[in-house]
Write a protein that holds these residues in place. Structure first.
Motif, PDB file in Angstrom:
ATOM      1  N   GLN A 123       0.830  -1.203   0.000  1.00 22.25           N
ATOM      2  CA  GLN A 123       0.000   0.000   0.000  1.00 22.25           C
ATOM      3  C   GLN A 123       0.870   1.261   0.000  1.00 22.25           C
ATOM      4  OE1 GLN A 123      -3.942   0.164   1.902  1.00 22.25           O
ATOM      5  NE2 GLN A 123      -2.996   1.496   3.420  1.00 22.25           N
ATOM      6  N   CYS A 126      -0.577   8.340   0.294  1.00 22.54           N
ATOM      7  CA  CYS A 126      -0.382   9.652  -0.311  1.00 22.54           C
ATOM      8  C   CYS A 126      -1.219  10.661   0.472  1.00 22.54           C
ATOM      9  CB  CYS A 126      -0.780   9.639  -1.787  1.00 22.54           C
ATOM     10  SG  CYS A 126      -2.509   9.183  -2.081  1.00 22.54           S
ATOM     11  N   ILE A 129      -6.047  11.081  -2.863  1.00 26.56           N
ATOM     12  CA  ILE A 129      -6.275  10.376  -4.125  1.00 26.56           C
ATOM     13  C   ILE A 129      -7.112  11.283  -5.008  1.00 26.56           C
ATOM     14  CG2 ILE A 129      -7.243   8.310  -5.203  1.00 26.56           C
ATOM     15  CD1 ILE A 129      -6.888   6.922  -2.438  1.00 26.56           C
ATOM     16  N   PRO A 160      -5.833   6.432 -11.037  1.00 24.69           N
ATOM     17  CA  PRO A 160      -6.060   7.556 -10.121  1.00 24.69           C
ATOM     18  C   PRO A 160      -4.800   8.379  -9.928  1.00 24.69           C
ATOM     19  CG  PRO A 160      -5.933   5.490  -8.905  1.00 24.69           C
ATOM     20  CD  PRO A 160      -5.876   5.128 -10.361  1.00 24.69           C
ATOM     21  N   VAL A 162      -2.520  11.124  -7.726  1.00 23.92           N
ATOM     22  CA  VAL A 162      -2.295  11.268  -6.290  1.00 23.92           C
ATOM     23  C   VAL A 162      -1.652  12.623  -6.006  1.00 23.92           C
ATOM     24  CG1 VAL A 162      -1.980   8.778  -5.975  1.00 23.92           C
ATOM     25  CG2 VAL A 162       0.035  10.244  -6.289  1.00 23.92           C
ATOM     26  N   ALA A 203       2.230   8.013  -9.068  1.00 26.87           N
ATOM     27  CA  ALA A 203       0.943   7.348  -9.328  1.00 26.87           C
ATOM     28  C   ALA A 203       1.099   6.260 -10.382  1.00 26.87           C
ATOM     29  CB  ALA A 203      -0.090   8.378  -9.776  1.00 26.87           C
ATOM     30  N   TYR A 207       0.582   2.199  -9.948  1.00 22.72           N
ATOM     31  CA  TYR A 207      -0.652   1.728 -10.569  1.00 22.72           C
ATOM     32  C   TYR A 207      -0.617   0.224 -10.816  1.00 22.72           C
ATOM     33  CZ  TYR A 207      -4.723   1.884 -13.695  1.00 22.72           C
ATOM     34  OH  TYR A 207      -5.962   1.703 -14.276  1.00 22.72           O
ATOM     35  N   LEU A 212      -3.902   2.211  -2.715  1.00 20.72           N
ATOM     36  CA  LEU A 212      -3.694   3.596  -2.319  1.00 20.72           C
ATOM     37  C   LEU A 212      -4.457   3.913  -1.044  1.00 20.72           C
ATOM     38  CD1 LEU A 212      -4.075   5.465  -5.750  1.00 20.72           C
ATOM     39  CD2 LEU A 212      -1.963   4.715  -4.645  1.00 20.72           C
ATOM     40  N   GLU A 214      -5.142   7.507   1.643  1.00 21.85           N
ATOM     41  CA  GLU A 214      -4.950   8.944   1.759  1.00 21.85           C
ATOM     42  C   GLU A 214      -5.083   9.387   3.211  1.00 21.85           C
ATOM     43  OE1 GLU A 214      -7.894  10.860  -0.682  1.00 21.85           O
ATOM     44  OE2 GLU A 214      -9.566   9.889   0.339  1.00 21.85           O
TER      45      GLU A 214
END
Length: 358
Positions: A123, A126, A129, A160, A162, A203, A207, A212, A214
């Motif tokens: 994981q 960030c 997201i 997505p 980041v 990102a 990927y 991810l 946040e």
């Protein structure tokens, strides 16, 4: 300096250049330690990589002094300065099982341990997201890289984005940084004007390989309206810079909130009425000046006044073009403005005339 423990979470800052970045970092660290104190028995290590160790002398941080040659090397081959974020985090993760790199323009809403609870194998943590890559097809990053990324199977429109104001990883997943650094080096010549290339490459590197997470609920990242938040922080430092972890300093950390100070709705309505007698192109400018003059109960909100005035002038210039000193004086000496600004009129005029000359 304090000794670091290999088993403790590592909170990492990279701060160099103008004094404002060091001021931001010092307050962010103070906010982290203040919030950490709300969790009984909680510990972490703080590491600061910087060109100037002096601002951190009153904080329990391990300071790594970076010379100019090292910083330049970290930004090569293209001199892209955000590349160094990934280099320094990769270096920390060579020695520690998990680490979080955090931008200086941040402060904590809750205990920093909540960040580390979200740093898990497989994981990437960030700051936030964002929307999918394909949501805005007019960006430099989309126009310049979409075909290459799709041809190589690196990304698609659903990837997505980041915000990399926070990057948290375990040692086992540090290879994502190797991939992001390689992408920065390859893609920079294709999109040299893309300010957010660093977080885009992060990102892309993550990927399909990492989940991810946040943390906007844990920290406030004030990348927008920087001047107002910097004004709050500078007021706190003027008051507590010599003893940033004193009881009084930590109590005031909690008053430096994540809200932009605005007068109550009724007062704003009054400001609007008072400015109706001004030329139409000056009304919004005058209202924003008055917002800065409001006597907020929070002393750190009151400290934002000059930042409000600067922003008001900046916004006017963007809408109308340059404001000449004579025009500025006429606006501020208009009967309605003289009444509204009261005893602060000369302070506002002096500040803005100085700003207008630069």
């Amino acid at each position: 300096m304090q000794a670091r423990s290999p088993s403790r979470p590592q909170l990492v800052y990279l701060a160099f250049g103008p004094a404002t970045y060091h001021q931001e970092a010092c307050f962010s660290i103070a906010s982290a330690l203040t919030r950490l104190g709300e969790t009984s028995g909680a510990t972490l290590d703080i590491q600061v990589y910087t060109d100037n160790p002096e601002p951190y002398g009153n904080l329990p941080a391990t300071v790594h002094v970076l010379d100019e040659a090292t910083r330049k090397a970290w930004n090569q081959p293209h001199g892209y300065h955000f590349r160094s974020k990934h280099v320094v985090l990769r270096q920390v993760l060579e020695q520690h099982p998990l680490a979080v790199l955090i931008d200086t323009d941040t402060f904590f809403r809750t205990s920093p341990l909540q960040l580390f609870e979200r740093v898990k194998p497989g994981q990437l943590l960030c700051n936030a997201i964002g929307a999918p890559y394909g949501a805005n097809r007019q960006t430099v990053l989309y126009k310049g890289l979409r075909t290459t990324l799709q041809q190589r199977g690196l990304a698609d429109d659903q990837m997505p984005m980041v915000n990399s104001g926070v990057i948290g990883l375990t040692q086992a997943d540090a290879q994502v940084l190797e991939r992001s650094i390689a992408m920065m080096d390859e893609f920079y010549p294709l999109v040299p004007t893309a300010y957010t290339l660093e977080e885009f490459c992060l990102a892309t590197a993550a990927y399909r390989t990492l989940a991810l997470a946040e943390c906007t609920d844990v920290i406030h990242h004030y990348w927008s309206r920087k001047q107002q938040f910097r004004a709050k922080i500078q007021a706190w430092l003027r008051k507590h810079g010599d003893q940033p972890l004193s009881e009084a300093a930590q109590a005031d950390v909690l008053l430096v909130n994540d809200q932009l100070p605005r007068p109550p709705a009724l007062h704003r309505l009054g400001c609007k009425a008072l400015t109706l007698t001004l030329p139409s192109q000056e009304r919004q400018f005058a209202r924003e000046l008055l917002y800065g003059c409001y006597p907020y109960t929070n002393e750190f909100d009151r400290a934002c006044a000059p930042a409000w005035w600067d922003k008001a002038l900046e916004n006017y210039i963007q809408r109308q073009g340059r404001m000449e000193p004579d025009q500025l004086r006429r606006c501020l000496r208009h009967p309605g403005m003289r009444l509204s600004l009261g005893s602060r009129r000369m302070e506002v005029e002096g500040h803005l005339l100085k700003a207008a000359q630069h």
